[in-house]
Design a protein around this motif. Structure first.
Motif, PDB file in Angstrom:
ATOM      1  N   ILE A 258      -4.974  -0.922   8.476  1.00 10.95           N
ATOM      2  CA  ILE A 258      -4.898  -2.167   7.712  1.00 10.95           C
ATOM      3  C   ILE A 258      -6.206  -2.429   6.975  1.00 10.95           C
ATOM      4  O   ILE A 258      -6.205  -2.896   5.826  1.00 10.95           O
ATOM      5  CB  ILE A 258      -4.522  -3.347   8.629  1.00 10.95           C
ATOM      6  N   ASP A 259      -7.337  -2.133   7.618  1.00 10.23           N
ATOM      7  CA  ASP A 259      -8.626  -2.303   6.933  1.00 10.23           C
ATOM      8  C   ASP A 259      -8.653  -1.525   5.621  1.00 10.23           C
ATOM      9  O   ASP A 259      -9.095  -2.036   4.587  1.00 10.23           O
ATOM     10  CB  ASP A 259      -9.772  -1.831   7.832  1.00 10.23           C
ATOM     11  N   TRP A 260      -8.176  -0.274   5.641  1.00  9.81           N
ATOM     12  CA  TRP A 260      -8.165   0.528   4.419  1.00  9.81           C
ATOM     13  C   TRP A 260      -7.163  -0.021   3.403  1.00  9.81           C
ATOM     14  O   TRP A 260      -7.412  -0.014   2.200  1.00  9.81           O
ATOM     15  CB  TRP A 260      -7.854   1.990   4.737  1.00  9.81           C
ATOM     16  N   ILE A 261      -6.025  -0.507   3.890  1.00 13.45           N
ATOM     17  CA  ILE A 261      -5.037  -1.115   2.990  1.00 13.45           C
ATOM     18  C   ILE A 261      -5.663  -2.282   2.238  1.00 13.45           C
ATOM     19  O   ILE A 261      -5.540  -2.407   1.011  1.00 13.45           O
ATOM     20  CB  ILE A 261      -3.806  -1.598   3.782  1.00 13.45           C
ATOM     21  N   MET A 262      -6.346  -3.150   2.983  1.00 19.48           N
ATOM     22  CA  MET A 262      -6.901  -4.354   2.374  1.00 19.48           C
ATOM     23  C   MET A 262      -8.082  -4.031   1.464  1.00 19.48           C
ATOM     24  O   MET A 262      -8.253  -4.656   0.410  1.00 19.48           O
ATOM     25  CB  MET A 262      -7.322  -5.345   3.464  1.00 19.48           C
ATOM     26  N   LYS A 263      -8.911  -3.054   1.854  1.00 14.03           N
ATOM     27  CA  LYS A 263     -10.072  -2.704   1.030  1.00 14.03           C
ATOM     28  C   LYS A 263      -9.657  -2.052  -0.288  1.00 14.03           C
ATOM     29  O   LYS A 263     -10.302  -2.247  -1.321  1.00 14.03           O
ATOM     30  CB  LYS A 263     -11.007  -1.769   1.803  1.00 14.03           C
ATOM     31  N   THR A 264      -8.593  -1.253  -0.242  1.00 15.69           N
ATOM     32  CA  THR A 264      -8.149  -0.537  -1.444  1.00 15.69           C
ATOM     33  C   THR A 264      -7.009  -1.246  -2.158  1.00 15.69           C
ATOM     34  O   THR A 264      -6.551  -0.774  -3.200  1.00 15.69           O
ATOM     35  CB  THR A 264      -7.692   0.881  -1.077  1.00 15.69           C
ATOM     36  N   HIS A 265      -6.516  -2.351  -1.601  1.00 13.86           N
ATOM     37  CA  HIS A 265      -5.407  -3.120  -2.186  1.00 13.86           C
ATOM     38  C   HIS A 265      -4.195  -2.207  -2.400  1.00 13.86           C
ATOM     39  O   HIS A 265      -3.593  -2.176  -3.476  1.00 13.86           O
ATOM     40  CB  HIS A 265      -5.842  -3.774  -3.495  1.00 13.86           C
ATOM     41  N   THR A 266      -3.844  -1.492  -1.340  1.00  8.51           N
ATOM     42  CA  THR A 266      -2.734  -0.541  -1.391  1.00  8.51           C
ATOM     43  C   THR A 266      -1.403  -1.265  -1.217  1.00  8.51           C
ATOM     44  O   THR A 266      -1.266  -2.158  -0.382  1.00  8.51           O
ATOM     45  CB  THR A 266      -2.923   0.527  -0.298  1.00  8.51           C
ATOM     46  N   PRO A 360      -4.115 -11.331  -4.688  1.00  5.61           N
ATOM     47  CA  PRO A 360      -4.548 -11.538  -3.301  1.00  5.61           C
ATOM     48  C   PRO A 360      -6.045 -11.820  -3.277  1.00  5.61           C
ATOM     49  O   PRO A 360      -6.696 -11.914  -4.334  1.00  5.61           O
ATOM     50  CB  PRO A 360      -4.216 -10.203  -2.637  1.00  5.61           C
ATOM     51  N   GLY A 361      -6.615 -11.927  -2.081  1.00  9.30           N
ATOM     52  CA  GLY A 361      -8.049 -12.080  -1.963  1.00  9.30           C
ATOM     53  C   GLY A 361      -8.768 -10.782  -2.295  1.00  9.30           C
ATOM     54  O   GLY A 361      -8.156  -9.773  -2.664  1.00  9.30           O
ATOM     55  N   SER A 362     -10.084 -10.795  -2.165  1.00 13.32           N
ATOM     56  CA  SER A 362     -10.872  -9.593  -2.439  1.00 13.32           C
ATOM     57  C   SER A 362     -12.060  -9.544  -1.493  1.00 13.32           C
ATOM     58  O   SER A 362     -12.417 -10.543  -0.864  1.00 13.32           O
ATOM     59  CB  SER A 362     -11.334  -9.571  -3.891  1.00 13.32           C
ATOM     60  N   ASP A 363     -12.684  -8.354  -1.417  1.00 13.96           N
ATOM     61  CA  ASP A 363     -13.842  -8.123  -0.554  1.00 13.96           C
ATOM     62  C   ASP A 363     -13.457  -8.310   0.912  1.00 13.96           C
ATOM     63  O   ASP A 363     -13.867  -9.253   1.575  1.00 13.96           O
ATOM     64  CB  ASP A 363     -14.997  -9.056  -0.943  1.00 13.96           C
ATOM     65  N   TRP A 364     -12.684  -7.355   1.417  1.00 11.48           N
ATOM     66  CA  TRP A 364     -12.160  -7.434   2.790  1.00 11.48           C
ATOM     67  C   TRP A 364     -13.286  -7.375   3.808  1.00 11.48           C
ATOM     68  O   TRP A 364     -14.202  -6.556   3.717  1.00 11.48           O
ATOM     69  CB  TRP A 364     -11.166  -6.305   3.036  1.00 11.48           C
ATOM     70  N   ASN A 365     -13.218  -8.229   4.819  1.00 13.93           N
ATOM     71  CA  ASN A 365     -14.187  -8.284   5.906  1.00 13.93           C
ATOM     72  C   ASN A 365     -13.504  -7.831   7.187  1.00 13.93           C
ATOM     73  O   ASN A 365     -12.666  -8.551   7.740  1.00 13.93           O
ATOM     74  CB  ASN A 365     -14.729  -9.713   6.052  1.00 13.93           C
TER      75      ASN A 365
END
Length: 691
Positions: A258-266, A360-365
């Motif tokens: 999920i971290d990679w999904i959110m960071k790359t906006h997949t 969506p949001g951006s810059d996943w933490n």
């Protein structure tokens, strides 16, 4: 003519939606699309020679093949992602006539191949660019698996990636051929001159992190699709578990992906989609991942005209937030409907707006598991002319996102308000009268609704098109706090003005929407004692125009003291079944109660005496050393609820869980149990009254 504002609730469900989520594959020689949970998008590996054997083959051959291979998928709301393959290692090679091959390196370098591929891309563009069955296109064709490389072989210059001359030829051809479908390529360091998305076919694999980091660096996810496939057949599988089930049955592995999904906006992922849906542990991970893959549009609130004369104007506005990982990449309209009592459509009209801008949001933490830049709340408004021929009566107002292929509901909002068929009910509108009620009836589940589909033939839209009042009210002024308690803050402000009229005010706490009011005052409740909150207010009109921000104020709630604290090991409590008192050096009283649950052990706190009935804050101190959450059923007097207690990291670490409970005046009991598994161990409970 009055207006009504309703606040809507996000559904806890994961559900399938077009062009997003888990993406199964239909491989070479597959003859059907297997049913998979959450799947509305399928990768399709296609032999080049199935579409073209000779250079003289026509576009019609591609269309005929598509009609045969994708027959009926529109009835199941399925869309495909085609990737045309020439070389599929260990499966086959599909070279068309007229192309020299046999040398694993030089066969990829000829001008004849280049010109043939350019002409072929033009053909598939004519066949697929306006085909509603196609979600987007992977620009494959070249190299092994059509992934734009020949590894471990190398070209004469020592590289194994598609040469620049082929990148330019194929890139130019794709831009010319596809105007309506998004195009994706394999590597971020190729096709740099083109604004293409990426299919990362070793998704989340540490050995290929360069691709994921390249997607982040490209930073074109706002307009271009990122997709991929989790690789389980090579590389470091430490955080992937070696299989779809291995990923999704582990909270840490699931969160890693999920971290990679959110960071790359997949927006969609393959291979991992082959998980076992009947496995309860796997299903937890699959649900969590499906809820963030791609877009997730949540309606926060809506405002609408409650009664309209035939021939008059109905104003409708709504606020929506994208709580997923990616935008929706096509210009699909949002429709308002007035439904008759039997659920059929009496009237319809589309808003002027662009859902592609609902980002969506951006810059996943990864630490907070949230975007540092939270997603915006998008306001859409429309003013619709109601036909004079619409009969007087009460109608149900609904919202839906239409697939232009047939103009039927396609993508769905993630709200508990849901009618089978893809519509989200908002409220009741009276035509020529006040609405008789605001009862929307029972709602359906989104996941279980398999009625959606689209059409291969579609004409022009036949409903109304809304116009807009574009002038926003003035910003509220002189926001101030007029009172506070341990759990509430009262606010007031100077009223706004508007060219048509102010419909109401939206109140924001800590930059998040908390409620609406039609007056210039509001009381925010359910707060935590001794906590500072910031407040801001915006005005809105019936067309959905929103003012600028008021001044911002900070208010700290009053301090509350703990009125009751009871140790789990207290002799006044009732332990049954296998529940026992166990020594615990880190617990408040030096002991805890363990072995609660497993259909036997129960712990009941007795003699919880309060002076007045009302809502109280229950703080549960517990221990859960498992890697995953443990569940417990809590019974407060006769009220029952299910709670989930996250891991505390070890069996010597105490955590807390906070919940609201309704207590009666006098003695109360609180009981913990679990009929199907182990509950956590319990240290104590504390009761705080909420004022």
């Amino acid at each position: 003519m009055g207006t009504i504002t309703v606040k809507l609730t996000e559904t806890p469900e994961a559900f399938n939606n077009p062009i997003m989520g888990f993406r199964p594959s239909r491989n070479i020689n597959d003859t059907s699309f297997p049913n998979r949970e959450y799947a509305d998008i399928y990768k399709h590996y296609i032999k080049y020679t199935d579409l073209e054997m000779n250079a003289t083959d026509t576009v019609q051959k591609i269309k005929d093949w598509s009609n045969k291979s994708w027959v009926g998928i529109e009835k199941k709301n399925i869309k495909v992602v085609p990737r045309v393959i020439i070389v599929f290692p260990n499966v086959g090679e599909y070279w068309p006539n007229g192309i020299t091959h046999g040398d694993p390196v030089n066969q990829w370098l000829t001008d004849v191949l280049k010109s043939r591929l350019v002409a072929f891309i033009a053909k598939i563009g004519q066949a697929w660019d306006n085909d509603p069955r196609v979600a987007f296109v992977e620009l494959g064709l070249y190299g092994k698996w059509a992934e734009h490389h020949i590894y471990p072989n190398k070209f004469p210059d020592g590289t194994h990636i598609i040469p620049l001359s082929f990148q330019k030829a194929l890139g130019d051809a794709a831009v010319a051929a596809f105007h309506n479908k998004k195009m994706l390529v394999r590597y971020t360091d190729t096709f740099k001159a083109y604004n293409f998305g990426i299919y990362w076919d070793s998704f989340a694999l540490p050995d290929d992190a360069v691709t994921g980091n390249g997607e982040i660096a490209r930073n074109n996810w706002q307009t271009q699709i990122n997709s991929g496939e989790v690789a389980y057949n090579w590389g470091n599988q430490t955080n992937l578990g070696g299989s779809p089930n291995g990923t999704l049955s582990s909270v840490s592995n699931t969160n890693y992906v999920i971290d990679w999904i959110m960071k790359t906006h997949t927006s969609s992922l393959g291979w991992i989609s082959d998980y076992t849906a009947s496995n309860p542990a796997v299903e937890v991970g699959a649900t969590a991942m499906q809820k963030v893959l791609g877009y997730r549009f949540v309606l926060n609130q809506a405002t609408f005209t409650s009664n309209v004369s035939p021939g008059g104007t109905m104003s409708v506005s709504f606020q929506v937030t994208n709580r997923g990982s990616s935008p929706f990449y096509y210009d699909w309209p949002v429709e308002a409907n007035l439904l008759k009592s039997d659920g059929t459509v009496a009237w319809k009209g589309v808003f002027q707006g662009d859902i592609r801008t609902w980002l969506p949001g951006s810059d996943w933490n990864s630490a907070t598991r949230a975007y540092n830049q939270a997603p915006a709340a998008n306001t859409v408004n429309g003013a619709f002319k109601i036909p004079t021929t619409l009969a007087n009566g009460t109608y149900t107002l609904t919202l839906s996102i239409l697939d232009p292929a047939g103009w039927q509901p396609g993508a769905r909002f993630a709200n508990t308000n849901y009618y089978t068929g893809g519509r989200t009910p908002i409220g009741k509108v009276g035509i020529g009268m006040e609405p008789s009620n605001q009862t929307l009836g029972s709602f359906a589940g989104l996941k279980s609704d398999a009625t959606l589909g689209y059409s291969l033939q579609s004409g022009a839209y036949t409903g109304s098109v809304g116009s807009t009042d574009t002038q926003a009210p003035t910003a509220p002024a002189k926001l101030t706090s007029t009172g506070k308690t341990t759990s509430s803050v009262s606010l007031s402000w100077s009223a706004s003005t508007d060219n048509v009229g102010v419909a109401g005010y939206d109140v924001y706490r800590n930059n998040s929407f908390v409620g609406s009011t039609t007056s210039a005052s509001y009381t925010d409740t359910g707060l935590t004692a001794s906590t500072s909150y910031s407040y801001m207010v915006r005005a809105k009109d019936a067309a959905g125009n929103v003012s600028g921000n008021s001044n911002v104020i900070s208010v700290t709630t009053n301090t509350a003291s703990t009125s009751i604290s009871i140790e789990a090991e207290s002799s006044a409590n009732t332990l049954a079944g296998g529940a026992i008192v166990v020594s615990c050096s880190s617990c408040s009283g030096g002991s805890k109660v363990g072995y609660v649950g497993n259909n036997r052990g129960t712990l009941q706190f007795n003699g919880i005496n309060v002076a007045t009935a009302g809502t109280y804050t229950l703080i549960i101190s517990y221990i859960n050393g498992d890697a995953t959450a443990r569940a417990a059923r809590i019974t407060v007097n006769s009220a029952i609820a299910n709670l989930s207690f996250p891991s505390t990291g070890s069996w010597s670490t105490v955590g807390t869980y906070q919940a609201s409970v309704q207590l009666k005046a006098g003695n109360n009991t609180i009981k913990f149990a679990n009929a199907s598994g182990w509950a956590p161990d319990f240290d104590r409970i504390q009761i705080n009254q909420r004022v």
